[in-house]
Motif scaffolding. Structure first.
Motif, mmCIF file in Angstrom:
data_model
loop_
_atom_site.group_PDB
_atom_site.id
_atom_site.type_symbol
_atom_site.label_atom_id
_atom_site.label_comp_id
_atom_site.label_asym_id
_atom_site.label_seq_id
_atom_site.Cartn_x
_atom_site.Cartn_y
_atom_site.Cartn_z
ATOM 1 N N ASP A 1 0.832 -1.208 0.000
ATOM 2 C CA ASP A 1 0.000 0.000 0.000
ATOM 3 C C ASP A 1 0.867 1.259 0.000
ATOM 4 O O ASP A 1 0.558 2.230 -0.703
ATOM 5 C CB ASP A 1 -0.925 -0.002 1.218
ATOM 6 N N LEU B 1 2.110 1.886 -3.480
ATOM 7 C CA LEU B 1 1.050 2.421 -4.328
ATOM 8 C C LEU B 1 0.759 3.877 -3.985
ATOM 9 O O LEU B 1 0.584 4.726 -4.872
ATOM 10 C CB LEU B 1 -0.237 1.593 -4.160
ATOM 11 N N ARG B 2 0.748 4.187 -2.685
ATOM 12 C CA ARG B 2 0.435 5.543 -2.233
ATOM 13 C C ARG B 2 1.520 6.524 -2.676
ATOM 14 O O ARG B 2 1.224 7.684 -2.963
ATOM 15 C CB ARG B 2 0.270 5.542 -0.709
ATOM 16 N N VAL C 1 -5.398 6.093 -3.958
ATOM 17 C CA VAL C 1 -5.375 4.792 -3.276
ATOM 18 C C VAL C 1 -6.342 4.851 -2.094
ATOM 19 O O VAL C 1 -6.287 5.785 -1.294
ATOM 20 C CB VAL C 1 -3.956 4.456 -2.788
ATOM 21 N N TYR D 1 -10.456 -3.247 0.962
ATOM 22 C CA TYR D 1 -9.340 -2.496 0.378
ATOM 23 C C TYR D 1 -8.939 -3.081 -0.973
ATOM 24 O O TYR D 1 -8.761 -2.345 -1.955
ATOM 25 C CB TYR D 1 -8.147 -2.523 1.339
ATOM 26 N N VAL E 1 -9.223 -0.901 -4.394
ATOM 27 C CA VAL E 1 -8.000 -0.454 -5.065
ATOM 28 C C VAL E 1 -8.039 -0.779 -6.558
ATOM 29 O O VAL E 1 -7.324 -0.168 -7.353
ATOM 30 C CB VAL E 1 -6.758 -1.078 -4.393
ATOM 31 N N ILE F 1 -3.893 2.191 -11.427
ATOM 32 C CA ILE F 1 -3.269 1.388 -10.372
ATOM 33 C C ILE F 1 -3.107 -0.056 -10.826
ATOM 34 O O ILE F 1 -2.022 -0.647 -10.711
ATOM 35 C CB ILE F 1 -4.100 1.467 -9.073
#
Length: 470
Positions: free
Chosen positions: A52, A55-56, A63, A89, A93, A99
Motif C-alpha cells: 500500500d 502504491l500511495r 489509493v 481495500y 483499489v 493502479i
C-alpha cells in the motif's frame, strides 16, 4: 495496455486468516487472498501494508484507505474486522485502472501467485475461516504453489479444440500470454481489447462450461497448476456482450477466423438457437467457407454472442425452479422450468437492473461443492424485487453484467449522451467523469451470510500476537 470501459471492483475476497508460528517463535496472521473464489496466494498484513505504501507513493489519494494498525493484542472480533477491511481495500483499489496497470500492482500479485510473498512456517496453530460452517472445496485451494520463474510450454485452446503451444515464462501474466498468442496468430495488437483468456472445462456430455475469465494480471500457468483438480483448459474467446461489435473485427483475416470458429462451435453446442431455415442457410455458407456471410447471418439469430451458463436453480417466479441462463446483448435470458413442467422464457433487461451481489452460501448437503448465489435487484412493472440465481458461475455472470454496463457507457460516450453517474465512495473526490450515467448500478461480493454470524460466540483473544508480529 489499458482496456477502456467502466471501472468496477474485482471480485477479491479473503477467505481465511491463519495464525502461524515462525521458526524464532513469533506468531503472525496469514491471509488467503482469492479472486473469484480461487486462491491467488497468501500474505501478511505487514506485506500488504508495505505494498500500500508503494502504491500511495505513486498514486497518492487515489489509493483507498488502508486498514489501520492495532497496538494492542487482537481479539477474534478485531481479527475478523481486519480481514473484512483488507478485503474491501483489495476490492476498492482495483477501481482505478492506472493502479491495476502499474508495475507495482502487477509485480505484487505476480509474487503472491508464485508463492514468494509467503513466509516459511514451522507449524500451523489455528485457521479462522470467514466461511463459517463451510467446507473448503473447489473454490478455495489452501495449498501455496511455489513456482519459480522459468521457461515452460503453455497450450492456449481455440474454440474448435485446436491449440497453440506457446514458449513462455511461468511468471507471464494473462495480458502477456494474450499478446504472444496474438503475435503468433498474426492479429493486430489494436484488436486485443476484443478478446480475453478464459478457463473452461469440456464436460463428458460434450457441453462447454466456462469456469472464469482470467484477470489481466493473473499468471495462467500458475493458476492451471492450482486448478488441476478441475481439469481446466486455457482458451481464447471474444470478450464483448454486444454482437454488433463483430463488425469491428471483420476486416482482419485472423480475427474473422476466430469469430467464425467460435460461432460454429456455439451452434454445435446449442448456445445459438437458429430456426430450421436459418440452420440450412448456415450449413450452406459453412460448406462454401463463406465466413463473412456466415457471421452476418448468425448475428440475426437468438442468443448469438451470449455466454451460456450451466443449468442452475432460481427463485423466479417461485423457489426451486431450474433454469438455463443466457447472458448477452443487454439482457439475462432465463429459460425456466416450472414445477408444473411447463417452460417459461423470461428476459431481464440490463437497463432495469439496479444492483447485484455475489454471495458464498457454504457447502451443499453432500459437502462436495460450495454454493454461490448471484442476486440482482430488478424493476418489474415499477416494483423493485430481488431475483436469485444459485450458480457456481456467479462470478462469471457478474463479470458479464459489468461488461454489458461498460459497453453501454462506451456507446453513450460516443453518442454524446448525457447520463447521471453515481460515483463509488472511493472515487468521489477525484476528477469528475465527462460521462454521466442515468442508471445507478452497484455490484458487490459478500463472503458470508449475516445469519452465519453467532453473536453469543466467545470473543477469544490472540493472546501473544502483537501488531509487530503481523
Amino acid at each position: 495496455m489499458a482496456r477502456p470501459g467502466l471501472a468496477m471492483k474485482l471480485h477479491f475476497s479473503i477467505t481465511a486468516a491463519e495464525e502461524l508460528r515462525e521458526r524464532r517463535g513469533g506468531r503472525y496472521v496469514l491471509y488467503s487472498v482469492c479472486l473469484e473464489g480461487f486462491l491467488l496466494g497468501k500474505a501478511r498484513y505487514s506485506q500488504l501494508r508495505r505494498w500500500d505504501a508503494q502504491l500511495r507513493h505513486l498514486f497518492g489519494s487515489a489509493v483507498p484507505a488502508f486498514p489501520p494498525k492495532f497496538y494492542l493484542a487482537m481479539t477474534k472480533s478485531m481479527a475478523d474486522e481486519r480481514r473484512s477491511q483488507l478485503e474491501q481495500y483489495l476490492q476498492n483499489v482495483t477501481l482505478d485502472s492506472n493502479i491495476t496497470n502499474s508495475d507495482v500492482f502487477i509485480g505484487f500479485f505476480r509474487k503472491l501467485q508464485q508463492g514468494h510473498v509467503c513466509i516459511c512456517i514451522s507449524s500451523l496453530n489455528t485457521v479462522f475461516s470467514c466461511l463459517t460452517d463451510c467446507t473448503v472445496s473447489s473454490f478455495c485451494f489452501y495449498d501455496t504453489f511455489e513456482i519459480q520463474t522459468q521457461r515452460a510450454f503453455l497450450d492456449v485452446y481455440l474454440a474448435d479444440g485446436s491449440n497453440l503451444r506457446l514458449d513462455i515464462q511461468t511468471s507471464d501474466t494473462a495480458q502477456r500470454i494474450l499478446e504472444v498468442t496474438f503475435c503468433k496468430m498474426g492479429l493486430s495488437r489494436e484488436l486485443i481489447k476484443y478478446f480475453s483468456l478464459f478457463f473452461f472445462q469440456d464436460r463428458d456430455d460434450g457441453a462447454l462450461s466456462v469456469v472464469k475469465k482470467v484477470a489481466e494480471f493473473e499468471l495462467p500457468y500458475v493458476s492451471l497448476q492450482s486448478m488441476k483438480e478441475l481439469h481446466c483448459k486455457l482458451g481464447i474467446r471474444k470478450w464483448y456482450m454486444d454482437p454488433s461489435l463483430d463488425t469491428q473485427l471483420m476486416d482482419c483475416r485472423a480475427s474473422l477466423n476466430l469469430l467464425y470458429i467460435q460461432a460454429i462451435q456455439e451452434v454445435k453446442r446449442n448456445w445459438v438457437k437458429p430456426t430450421e431455415g436459418q440452420m440450412q442457410e448456415l450449413e450452406f455458407l459453412q460448406k462454401n467457407a463463406n465466413k463473412a456471410k456466415f457471421l452476418e447471418l448468425i448475428r440475426e439469430m437468438q442468443f448469438y454472442g451470449y455466454v451460456r451458463l450451466d443449468p442452475c436453480i432460481c427463485d423466479y417466479p417461485e423457489e426451486g425452479c431450474s433454469a438455463d441462463i443466457y447472458v448477452g446483448n443487454n439482457e439475462i435470458n432465463c429459460c425456466i422450468k416450472l414445477p408444473t413442467n411447463q417452460t417459461k422464457e423470461v428476459s431481464f433487461k440490463i437497463n432495469r437492473l439496479r444492483s447485484w451481489q455475489v454471495t458464498f452460501l457454504g457447502a451443499t448437503q453432500d459437502g462436495e461443492e460450495d454454493t454461490l448465489e448471484l442476486r440482482f435487484e430488478y424493476n418489474d412493472s415499477g416494483t423493485w424485487q430481488w431475483i436469485i440465481l444459485y450458480t457456481k458461475q456467479a462470478f462469471l455472470l457478474s463479470s458479464c453484467l459489468k461488461k454489458m454496463i461498460s459497453e453501454q457507457m462506451m456507446k453513450a460516450a460516443k453518442g454524446g449522451q448525457e447520463m447521471e453517474i453515481k460515483m463509488p465512495e472511493s472515487t468521489k473526490n477525484r476528477k469528475k467523469s465527462s460521462i454521466q450515467e442515468k442508471q445507478v448500478v452497484h455490484s458487490g461480493f459478500i463472503s458470508r451470510k449475516t445469519f452465519l454470524v453467532r453473536p453469543n460466540e466467545d470473543n477469544c483473544v490472540f493472546e501473544k500476537i502483537g501488531e509487530e508480529d503481523l
